[in-house]
Design an enzyme around this catalytic site. Structure first.
Site, PDB file in Angstrom:
ATOM      1  N   SER A 193      89.950 152.810 -47.592  1.00  0.00           N
ATOM      2  CA  SER A 193      90.112 154.418 -47.421  1.00  0.00           C
ATOM      3  C   SER A 193      91.626 153.921 -46.401  1.00  0.00           C
ATOM      4  O   SER A 193      91.724 153.268 -45.235  1.00  0.00           O
ATOM      5  CB  SER A 193      88.646 155.313 -47.291  1.00  0.00           C
ATOM      6  OG  SER A 193      89.952 156.456 -46.114  1.00  0.00           O
ATOM      7  N   TYR A 241      81.338 157.539 -42.666  1.00  0.00           N
ATOM      8  CA  TYR A 241      81.708 157.164 -43.933  1.00  0.00           C
ATOM      9  C   TYR A 241      83.081 155.790 -42.960  1.00  0.00           C
ATOM     10  O   TYR A 241      83.772 155.218 -43.711  1.00  0.00           O
ATOM     11  CB  TYR A 241      83.015 158.441 -44.105  1.00  0.00           C
ATOM     12  CG  TYR A 241      84.046 158.556 -45.214  1.00  0.00           C
ATOM     13  CD1 TYR A 241      82.935 157.688 -46.452  1.00  0.00           C
ATOM     14  CD2 TYR A 241      85.322 158.579 -45.199  1.00  0.00           C
ATOM     15  CE1 TYR A 241      84.537 157.572 -47.220  1.00  0.00           C
ATOM     16  CE2 TYR A 241      85.657 158.951 -46.381  1.00  0.00           C
ATOM     17  CZ  TYR A 241      85.675 158.063 -46.937  1.00  0.00           C
ATOM     18  OH  TYR A 241      86.712 157.711 -48.292  1.00  0.00           O
TER      19      TYR A 241
HETATM   20  N1  LIG Z   1      89.479 161.005 -53.198  1.00  0.00           N
HETATM   21  C1  LIG Z   1      89.970 160.738 -51.926  1.00  0.00           C
HETATM   22  O1  LIG Z   1      91.043 160.902 -51.522  1.00  0.00           O
HETATM   23  C2  LIG Z   1      89.817 159.220 -51.968  1.00  0.00           C
HETATM   24  C3  LIG Z   1      90.972 158.374 -50.860  1.00  0.00           C
HETATM   25  C4  LIG Z   1      90.028 158.005 -49.834  1.00  0.00           C
HETATM   26  C5  LIG Z   1      88.806 156.437 -50.878  1.00  0.00           C
HETATM   27  N2  LIG Z   1      88.376 157.523 -51.797  1.00  0.00           N
HETATM   28  C6  LIG Z   1      87.390 156.176 -51.728  1.00  0.00           C
HETATM   29  O2  LIG Z   1      87.470 156.470 -53.373  1.00  0.00           O
HETATM   30  C7  LIG Z   1      86.070 156.263 -54.094  1.00  0.00           C
HETATM   31  C8  LIG Z   1      86.216 157.384 -55.497  1.00  0.00           C
HETATM   32  O3  LIG Z   1      86.868 158.422 -54.546  1.00  0.00           O
HETATM   33  P1  LIG Z   1      86.052 159.860 -55.591  1.00  0.00           P
HETATM   34  O4  LIG Z   1      86.857 161.072 -54.024  1.00  0.00           O
HETATM   35  O5  LIG Z   1      86.793 159.189 -56.873  1.00  0.00           O
HETATM   36  O6  LIG Z   1      84.280 159.510 -55.267  1.00  0.00           O
HETATM   37  P2  LIG Z   1      83.894 161.268 -56.049  1.00  0.00           P
HETATM   38  O7  LIG Z   1      82.856 161.289 -55.214  1.00  0.00           O
HETATM   39  O8  LIG Z   1      84.629 161.935 -57.170  1.00  0.00           O
HETATM   40  O9  LIG Z   1      83.049 159.701 -56.851  1.00  0.00           O
HETATM   41  C9  LIG Z   1      82.030 158.667 -56.630  1.00  0.00           C
HETATM   42  C10 LIG Z   1      80.852 159.077 -57.588  1.00  0.00           C
HETATM   43  O10 LIG Z   1      80.485 157.793 -57.421  1.00  0.00           O
HETATM   44  C11 LIG Z   1      78.988 158.033 -57.280  1.00  0.00           C
HETATM   45  N3  LIG Z   1      77.218 157.684 -56.769  1.00  0.00           N
HETATM   46  C12 LIG Z   1      77.438 158.661 -55.694  1.00  0.00           C
HETATM   47  N4  LIG Z   1      76.663 158.000 -54.843  1.00  0.00           N
HETATM   48  C13 LIG Z   1      75.904 156.849 -55.651  1.00  0.00           C
HETATM   49  C14 LIG Z   1      74.605 156.157 -55.481  1.00  0.00           C
HETATM   50  N5  LIG Z   1      74.359 156.259 -54.656  1.00  0.00           N
HETATM   51  N6  LIG Z   1      74.286 155.075 -56.562  1.00  0.00           N
HETATM   52  C15 LIG Z   1      75.488 155.348 -58.046  1.00  0.00           C
HETATM   53  N7  LIG Z   1      76.393 156.038 -58.165  1.00  0.00           N
HETATM   54  C16 LIG Z   1      76.722 156.795 -56.778  1.00  0.00           C
HETATM   55  C17 LIG Z   1      79.380 159.631 -57.254  1.00  0.00           C
HETATM   56  O11 LIG Z   1      78.126 160.351 -58.076  1.00  0.00           O
HETATM   57  C18 LIG Z   1      80.061 160.325 -58.012  1.00  0.00           C
HETATM   58  O12 LIG Z   1      80.485 159.871 -59.291  1.00  0.00           O
HETATM   59  C19 LIG Z   1      84.785 156.172 -52.711  1.00  0.00           C
HETATM   60  O13 LIG Z   1      84.552 155.170 -52.887  1.00  0.00           O
HETATM   61  C20 LIG Z   1      85.876 157.147 -52.379  1.00  0.00           C
HETATM   62  O14 LIG Z   1      85.746 157.158 -50.756  1.00  0.00           O
HETATM   63  C21 LIG Z   1      88.638 158.686 -52.281  1.00  0.00           C
END
Ligand SMILES: NC(=O)c1ccc[n+]([C@@H]2O[C@H](COP(=O)([O-])OP(=O)(O)OC[C@H]3O[C@@H](n4cnc5c(N)ncnc54)[C@H](O)[C@@H]3O)[C@@H](O)[C@H]2O)c1
Length: 261
Positions: A150, A162
């Site tokens: 991130s 986080y």
């Molecule tokens: N969306 C953003 O703007 C953004 C920005 C920076 C970083 N990220 C990173 O990218 C990645 C994906 O982000 P996203 O927004 O697509 O997330 P999201 O919340 O849409 O998807 C995350 C998935 O992880 C699963 N999950 C959560 N806890 C779990 C567990 N204990 N075991 C197994 N699965 C589990 C959830 O069910 C979900 O389907 C994450 O690591 C997030 O930190 C996202």
């Protein structure tokens, strides 16, 4: 011969994608399947992961796995399933991350929330990638791992559980890249900006801080993910962090210049 037409070797390449039920993980997993890569879609939500498999271009290449990756036993169960179904795992994407809640600031976040964030992002990412690496090293085969970090690995997010988990993950990528490079196992980070993908509830007004003028979508991440994962396209790339943020990280206290016309 085209350089870009066959980034993967479907006869050999197999992937495990965590967090594949939603958002960025789902987009990357479906893109891998679209390239003919046999892929395990792992997520804690059965409903999400079943929907993702149904949406795959070739569902016969997409194997659902449901479990909570905050436990190392579950991580081992995931790997056991992947190896039994597909043999050697050559590609690993770690996108799973627990929900982020704005209320969990430094004075409020509880111990369970703190630990779960670190367990899923860091502990599961380290354990899964190391177990996959051990198998690849024993078989003298190359591999490619991608961790979703991130921008908040380097700047506060008002969510200390986080940002600290992502900062540790960013360093883990460098540690693993340095150690595994000699075995031709590459390890890189993908750094999303503000992606309206489920994990981040975006205020649309944020778009005015983004040079490309819009929030990102999960599908904006998939092409870069595939390029970095591909041993053909990125054979000499390891320990790197690829920012896909529409230019968001260029924003600071100076507004862009006023331009005529
Ligand atoms: N969306 C953003 O703007 C953004 C920005 C920076 C970083 N990220 C990173 O990218 C990645 C994906 O982000 P996203 O927004 O697509 O997330 P999201 O919340 O849409 O998807 C995350 C998935 O992880 C699963 N999950 C959560 N806890 C779990 C567990 N204990 N075991 C197994 N699965 C589990 C959830 O069910 C979900 O389907 C994450 O690591 C997030 O930190 C996202």
């Amino acid at each position: 011969m085209s350089l870009l037409s066959t980034p993967f070797d479907p006869a050999r390449d197999t992937a495990v994608v965590t967090g594949a039920g939603n958002g960025i993980g789902r987009a990357i997993a479906l893109a891998l399947v679209g390239e003919g890569v046999r892929t395990v879609l792992a997520d804690v939500s059965e409903e999400r992961v079943s929907a993702a498999v149904k949406a795959a271009a070739r569902p016969e290449l997409a194997l659902p796995w449901v479990g909570d990756l905050s436990s190392l036993e579950s991580c081992d169960a995931l790997l056991g399933t992947a190896v039994a179904a597909f043999g050697q795992v050559t590609h690993f994407v770690h996108s799973a991350s627990p929900p982020r809640r704005e209320a969990d600031h430094a004075l409020a976040v509880d111990r369970t929330t703190w630990q779960e964030m670190h367990a899923v992002n860091l502990d599961a990412g380290f354990h899964l990638s190391r177990e996959i690496a051990k198998r690849l090293i024993a078989a003298k085969q190359p591999g490619s791992f991608l961790f979703l970090t991130s921008l908040h690995a380097g700047t506060p997010r008002n969510l200390p559980h986080y940002s600290t988990a992502k900062a540790a993950m960013a360093m883990l990528v460098k540690e693993l890249a340095k150690t595994y490079g000699r075995y031709n196992i590459r390890v890189n980070a993908l750094v999303p900006g503000a992606i309206a993908a489920g994990g981040f509830i975006a205020d649309p007004s944020l778009a005015r801080h983004i040079p490309l003028g819009r929030l990102g979508e999960a599908d904006d991440l998939a092409p870069m993910a595939l390029a970095v994962l591909s041993n053909k396209l990125s054979a000499y790339v390891t320990g790197a962090a690829f920012v896909v943020d529409g230019g968001l990280s260029l924003t600071n206290w100076f507004e862009p210049p006023e331009l005529e016309g």
